[in-house]
Scaffold this motif. Structure first.
Motif, PDB file in Angstrom:
ATOM      1  N   ALA A  13       0.813  -1.222   0.000  1.00  0.00           N
ATOM      2  CA  ALA A  13       0.000   0.000   0.000  1.00  0.00           C
ATOM      3  C   ALA A  13       0.840   1.263   0.000  1.00  0.00           C
ATOM      4  O   ALA A  13       0.631   2.181  -0.807  1.00  0.00           O
ATOM      5  N   GLU A  14       1.819   1.345   0.883  1.00  0.00           N
ATOM      6  CA  GLU A  14       2.583   2.582   1.009  1.00  0.00           C
ATOM      7  C   GLU A  14       3.554   2.783  -0.146  1.00  0.00           C
ATOM      8  O   GLU A  14       3.926   3.916  -0.449  1.00  0.00           O
ATOM      9  N   GLU A  15       3.950   1.703  -0.787  1.00  0.00           N
ATOM     10  CA  GLU A  15       4.859   1.826  -1.930  1.00  0.00           C
ATOM     11  C   GLU A  15       4.156   2.414  -3.151  1.00  0.00           C
ATOM     12  O   GLU A  15       4.750   3.191  -3.910  1.00  0.00           O
ATOM     13  N   VAL A  16       2.874   2.068  -3.327  1.00  0.00           N
ATOM     14  CA  VAL A  16       2.139   2.476  -4.520  1.00  0.00           C
ATOM     15  C   VAL A  16       1.410   3.808  -4.315  1.00  0.00           C
ATOM     16  O   VAL A  16       1.346   4.638  -5.222  1.00  0.00           O
ATOM     17  N   PHE A  17       0.872   4.006  -3.109  1.00  0.00           N
ATOM     18  CA  PHE A  17       0.042   5.179  -2.833  1.00  0.00           C
ATOM     19  C   PHE A  17       0.609   5.985  -1.669  1.00  0.00           C
ATOM     20  O   PHE A  17       1.394   5.473  -0.862  1.00  0.00           O
ATOM     21  N   GLU A  18       0.185   7.236  -1.573  1.00  0.00           N
ATOM     22  CA  GLU A  18       0.617   8.103  -0.470  1.00  0.00           C
ATOM     23  C   GLU A  18      -0.229   7.784   0.759  1.00  0.00           C
ATOM     24  O   GLU A  18      -1.152   8.512   1.121  1.00  0.00           O
ATOM     25  N   ILE A  19       0.094   6.673   1.360  1.00  0.00           N
ATOM     26  CA  ILE A  19      -0.634   6.150   2.513  1.00  0.00           C
ATOM     27  C   ILE A  19       0.301   6.127   3.713  1.00  0.00           C
ATOM     28  O   ILE A  19       1.466   5.742   3.602  1.00  0.00           O
ATOM     29  N   ASP A  20      -0.222   6.569   4.856  1.00  0.00           N
ATOM     30  CA  ASP A  20       0.540   6.538   6.103  1.00  0.00           C
ATOM     31  C   ASP A  20      -0.454   6.392   7.251  1.00  0.00           C
ATOM     32  O   ASP A  20      -1.625   6.050   7.022  1.00  0.00           O
ATOM     33  N   ASP A  21      -0.004   6.656   8.456  1.00  0.00           N
ATOM     34  CA  ASP A  21      -0.865   6.456   9.619  1.00  0.00           C
ATOM     35  C   ASP A  21      -2.102   7.348   9.598  1.00  0.00           C
ATOM     36  O   ASP A  21      -3.109   7.046  10.234  1.00  0.00           O
ATOM     37  N   ARG A  22      -2.049   8.461   8.886  1.00  0.00           N
ATOM     38  CA  ARG A  22      -3.180   9.391   8.863  1.00  0.00           C
ATOM     39  C   ARG A  22      -4.389   8.813   8.123  1.00  0.00           C
ATOM     40  O   ARG A  22      -5.531   9.081   8.480  1.00  0.00           O
ATOM     41  N   ASN A  23      -4.131   8.042   7.065  1.00  0.00           N
ATOM     42  CA  ASN A  23      -5.242   7.611   6.217  1.00  0.00           C
ATOM     43  C   ASN A  23      -5.313   6.102   6.000  1.00  0.00           C
ATOM     44  O   ASN A  23      -6.188   5.628   5.277  1.00  0.00           O
ATOM     45  N   ARG A  24      -4.424   5.327   6.627  1.00  0.00           N
ATOM     46  CA  ARG A  24      -4.407   3.883   6.376  1.00  0.00           C
ATOM     47  C   ARG A  24      -5.733   3.230   6.779  1.00  0.00           C
ATOM     48  O   ARG A  24      -6.265   2.395   6.031  1.00  0.00           O
ATOM     49  N   TYR A  25      -6.279   3.577   7.930  1.00  0.00           N
ATOM     50  CA  TYR A  25      -7.542   2.975   8.379  1.00  0.00           C
ATOM     51  C   TYR A  25      -8.664   3.338   7.409  1.00  0.00           C
ATOM     52  O   TYR A  25      -9.461   2.487   6.997  1.00  0.00           O
ATOM     53  N   ALA A  26      -8.718   4.591   7.011  1.00  0.00           N
ATOM     54  CA  ALA A  26      -9.758   5.022   6.073  1.00  0.00           C
ATOM     55  C   ALA A  26      -9.625   4.298   4.736  1.00  0.00           C
ATOM     56  O   ALA A  26     -10.622   3.977   4.072  1.00  0.00           O
ATOM     57  N   CYS A  27      -8.386   4.021   4.340  1.00  0.00           N
ATOM     58  CA  CYS A  27      -8.161   3.371   3.042  1.00  0.00           C
ATOM     59  C   CYS A  27      -8.557   1.894   3.033  1.00  0.00           C
ATOM     60  O   CYS A  27      -8.606   1.287   1.963  1.00  0.00           O
ATOM     61  N   ARG A  28      -8.826   1.315   4.171  1.00  0.00           N
ATOM     62  CA  ARG A  28      -9.337  -0.053   4.158  1.00  0.00           C
ATOM     63  C   ARG A  28     -10.720  -0.101   3.522  1.00  0.00           C
ATOM     64  O   ARG A  28     -11.157  -1.153   3.045  1.00  0.00           O
ATOM     65  N   PHE A  29     -11.410   1.046   3.512  1.00  0.00           N
ATOM     66  CA  PHE A  29     -12.813   1.055   3.098  1.00  0.00           C
ATOM     67  C   PHE A  29     -13.098   2.048   1.977  1.00  0.00           C
ATOM     68  O   PHE A  29     -14.234   2.433   1.756  1.00  0.00           O
ATOM     69  N   MET A  30     -12.044   2.491   1.275  1.00  0.00           N
ATOM     70  CA  MET A  30     -12.198   3.362   0.111  1.00  0.00           C
ATOM     71  C   MET A  30     -12.942   4.662   0.423  1.00  0.00           C
ATOM     72  O   MET A  30     -13.804   5.090  -0.345  1.00  0.00           O
ATOM     73  N   THR A  31     -12.613   5.298   1.536  1.00  0.00           N
ATOM     74  CA  THR A  31     -13.339   6.511   1.904  1.00  0.00           C
ATOM     75  C   THR A  31     -12.522   7.791   1.702  1.00  0.00           C
ATOM     76  O   THR A  31     -12.968   8.862   2.106  1.00  0.00           O
ATOM     77  N   THR A  32     -11.354   7.671   1.073  1.00  0.00           N
ATOM     78  CA  THR A  32     -10.572   8.867   0.770  1.00  0.00           C
ATOM     79  C   THR A  32      -9.718   8.608  -0.464  1.00  0.00           C
ATOM     80  O   THR A  32      -9.358   7.458  -0.747  1.00  0.00           O
ATOM     81  N   THR A  33      -9.411   9.671  -1.174  1.00  0.00           N
ATOM     82  CA  THR A  33      -8.415   9.558  -2.232  1.00  0.00           C
ATOM     83  C   THR A  33      -7.032   9.803  -1.638  1.00  0.00           C
ATOM     84  O   THR A  33      -6.885  10.385  -0.555  1.00  0.00           O
ATOM     85  N   THR A  34      -6.019   9.353  -2.358  1.00  0.00           N
ATOM     86  CA  THR A  34      -4.631   9.611  -1.994  1.00  0.00           C
ATOM     87  C   THR A  34      -3.856   9.898  -3.271  1.00  0.00           C
ATOM     88  O   THR A  34      -4.314   9.584  -4.372  1.00  0.00           O
ATOM     89  N   GLY A  35      -2.680  10.444  -3.112  1.00  0.00           N
ATOM     90  CA  GLY A  35      -1.802  10.566  -4.259  1.00  0.00           C
ATOM     91  C   GLY A  35      -1.272   9.197  -4.666  1.00  0.00           C
ATOM     92  O   GLY A  35      -1.143   8.286  -3.848  1.00  0.00           O
ATOM     93  N   VAL A  36      -0.992   9.060  -5.961  1.00  0.00           N
ATOM     94  CA  VAL A  36      -0.358   7.850  -6.480  1.00  0.00           C
ATOM     95  C   VAL A  36       1.125   8.149  -6.674  1.00  0.00           C
ATOM     96  O   VAL A  36       1.481   9.182  -7.250  1.00  0.00           O
TER      97      VAL A  36
END
Length: 570
Positions: free
Chosen positions: A458-481
């Motif tokens: 996840a973190e290698e492909v998308f701009e995911i970190d502790d701030r949005n990782r939980y939200a990203c389990r359920f597709m509730t936010t966009t992130t940078g690629v």
């Protein structure tokens, strides 16, 4: 103890708790097949959640519900004659909104308005079943409270309205949940102005652009990236954010808000309209949050209500200075209210938040669970069955070849997103796949499809970190690629360089996970397209029969379940 939560307004549905555990959830539309179905009291969703849990109505100990539509026959007194202000439904039943009656009668005591024995009888409940009525916005935020493990945080809701409010703010501090905005006692005498709701402005803009409000707002979010926010400043100027977080407006009422938007958007391109309302909604909401955090400092935000279905807005919130984590309740619109209603009943019976067994979601598979055996058994002569001991590997090979499949696995998801139980899958390596799938599904979309990604990637492909990782389990936010991947997964990257990823863990859905793991091994690509398994204007697939019909209608090339694959017989 069994607690049944229900909501009878738009996006109606039911949720069932056993003690403090959510055991079943169903949105009415998944059964009726009518998108956003609501305004229904005789909910089929009630019987569905009871069926999932294996109990009957007589076993329900508590009914918790929003103050929306109940039968006219269940009122002790009303503010209008029976012939007025009644929704006459197809089945001849007559319903009336409870919160409107309470507001007109200037009372917060539901029992003075509602004939509780008559209401129990209408729902076929025991005479001693307790009934709780819950504030709309409190029900929204309680889902976020229950499914976060924070000791402190701000819990916010914002939507098109409920119980004469459009937004609310609650603070969790020292084990106490305190309401700072949206209290019933205030709303009874000082209802919030609808013109102050940027969520309502967004819904009106959706309508002005020719789409269906409360349904197609995501199209506006997608279109916004193609336009210029020409009117954003003028819209933003209509909203006044107080030092206490109170939102006022230079306009007043529904009609004035709608007229203002129609006037300011007159003659403007649809893309520029979308960009204008998107930018204005972001700026108003961020200003509101900044004002609240100045008075009630918090680094963690729980978000709910229809406004926070806006994934681009949620990304902007994540990026605010000082934010450590956000969580968006996955059923953020009114379909999530039954869950919040039931949690409010738990609060009342367990001494507040300290008495709740709080914890994070791992998955959302609370709907009707069907096995691969069920799917195979439902197939008739129109289909060719291919039992397979390695369905994930076979599926991955087909996806590499460019075929489009759908996974049908276990319990239906709670919320608006398909998350691997009822998902269409495809390779993300060609941008054209969006157009071909949308054509087969009769969709008109402006966003790319969403990707799903393995937890370790996840973190290698998308701009995911502790701030949005939980939200990203359920597709509730966009992130940078990440730049290294933007050109290799074009089907899931928007023109602004963002995506709406889902992080998957094998324990939650082994088949779904293994398909991607095998695809990655074969192709070197760490993502797959995941779009919801439904045609345009149709609710997400629920039953094996619906999945098979979609295959027969050429919406997809094949179905996959844990027992193997299914193809059209031809």
């Amino acid at each position: 103890m069994y607690i049944l939560g229900i909501h009878t307004g738009h996006d109606a549905g039911a949720a069932l708790f056993k003690n403090q555990q959510l055991v079943a959830f169903c949105k009415e539309e998944r059964l009726s097949r009518i998108k956003n179905h609501g305004g229904v009291f005789a909910l089929a969703a009630i019987d569905e959640v009871l069926r999932i849990a294996g109990i009957e109505r007589q076993q329900i100990d508590v009914l918790a519900m929003t103050r929306i539509k109940i039968p006219l026959s269940a009122y002790k007194r009303t503010s209008r004659p029976a012939k007025d202000f009644v929704d006459r439904l197809r089945d001849g039943s007559r319903l009336r909104n409870l919160y409107r009656e309470m507001y007109r009668l200037r009372t917060l005591d539901e029992s003075s308005v509602v004939d509780l024995p008559a209401l129990r009888k209408a729902l076929q409940l025991r005479p001693d079943t307790e009934i709780d009525f819950v504030n709309h916005h409190k029900a929204h935020i309680l889902g976020s409270v229950m499914y976060t493990d924070w000791q402190t945080g701000l819990y916010l809701s914002f939507d098109g309205g409920g119980d004469h409010a459009f937004y609310s703010a609650y603070e969790l501090k020292d084990g106490q949940l305190v309401c700072h905005q949206g209290e019933d006692e205030i709303l009874l005498t000082e209802a919030q102005d609808p013109a102050a709701s940027v969520a309502l402005a967004y819904a009106y803009t959706t309508e002005i652009c020719g789409f269906t409000p409360l349904r197609h707002e995501g199209k506006i979010t997608g279109l916004a990236a193609f336009g210029k926010p020409l009117a954003a400043d003028a819209i933003r100027d209509q909203y006044l954010i107080g030092d206490d977080g109170h939102i006022a407006s230079r306009m007043q009422g529904y009609a004035e808000l709608k007229a203002f938007l129609q006037q300011i958007f007159n003659g403007m391109r649809r893309e520029d309209i979308a960009a204008s309302i998107q930018t204005a909604a972001e700026e108003v909401t961020l200003a509101w949050i900044r004002s609240l955090r100045k008075r009630h400092p918090a680094t963690r935000l729980g978000l709910s209500g229809g406004l926070f279905s806006n994934v681009r807005l949620n990304q902007r919130i994540v990026e605010m200075p000082g934010i450590e984590e956000i969580f968006v309740f996955p059923a953020m619109s009114d379909e999530g209210l039954p869950v919040g209603c039931a949690i409010d009943s738990l609060l009342r019976r367990h001494g507040g938040v300290a008495g709740l067994q709080r914890g994070r979601f791992t998955d959302l598979y609370y709907g009707s669970a069907y096995s691969g055996t069920d799917l195979m058994a439902a197939a008739d002569s129109r289909f060719r069955l291919q039992p397979d001991g390695e369905p994930a590997l076979t599926t991955a090979r087909l996806l590499v070849e460019g075929l489009v499949g759908a996974v049908f696995a276990g319990g239906m998801e709670m919320g608006p997103r398909a998350l691997g139980a009822r998902s269409i899958l495809a390779s993300p390596t060609r941008r054209e796949v969006n157009d071909s799938i949308n054509k087969r599904l009769e969709r008109t979309e402006f966003m790319p499809f969403a990707p799903y990604v393995l937890d370790q990637d996840a973190e290698e492909v998308f701009e995911i970190d502790d701030r949005n990782r939980y939200a990203c389990r359920f597709m509730t936010t966009t992130t940078g690629v990440r730049a290294a991947y933007q050109s290799s997964i074009p089907a899931v990257v928007h023109v602004d360089g963002t995506a709406r990823p889902q992080i998957v863990y094998r324990d939650d859905n082994p088949l779904y996970y293994d398909i991607l793991a095998q695809f990655k091994q074969l192709s070197g690509v760490p993502c797959l397209v995941n779009t919801s398994f439904n045609a345009h204007e149709e609710p997400i697939i629920n039953t094996p029969q619906e999945a098979l019909q979609a295959l027969a209608d050429n919406r997809i090339d094949f179905l996959v379940c844990d027992r193997g694959l299914i193809f059209p017989s031809a």
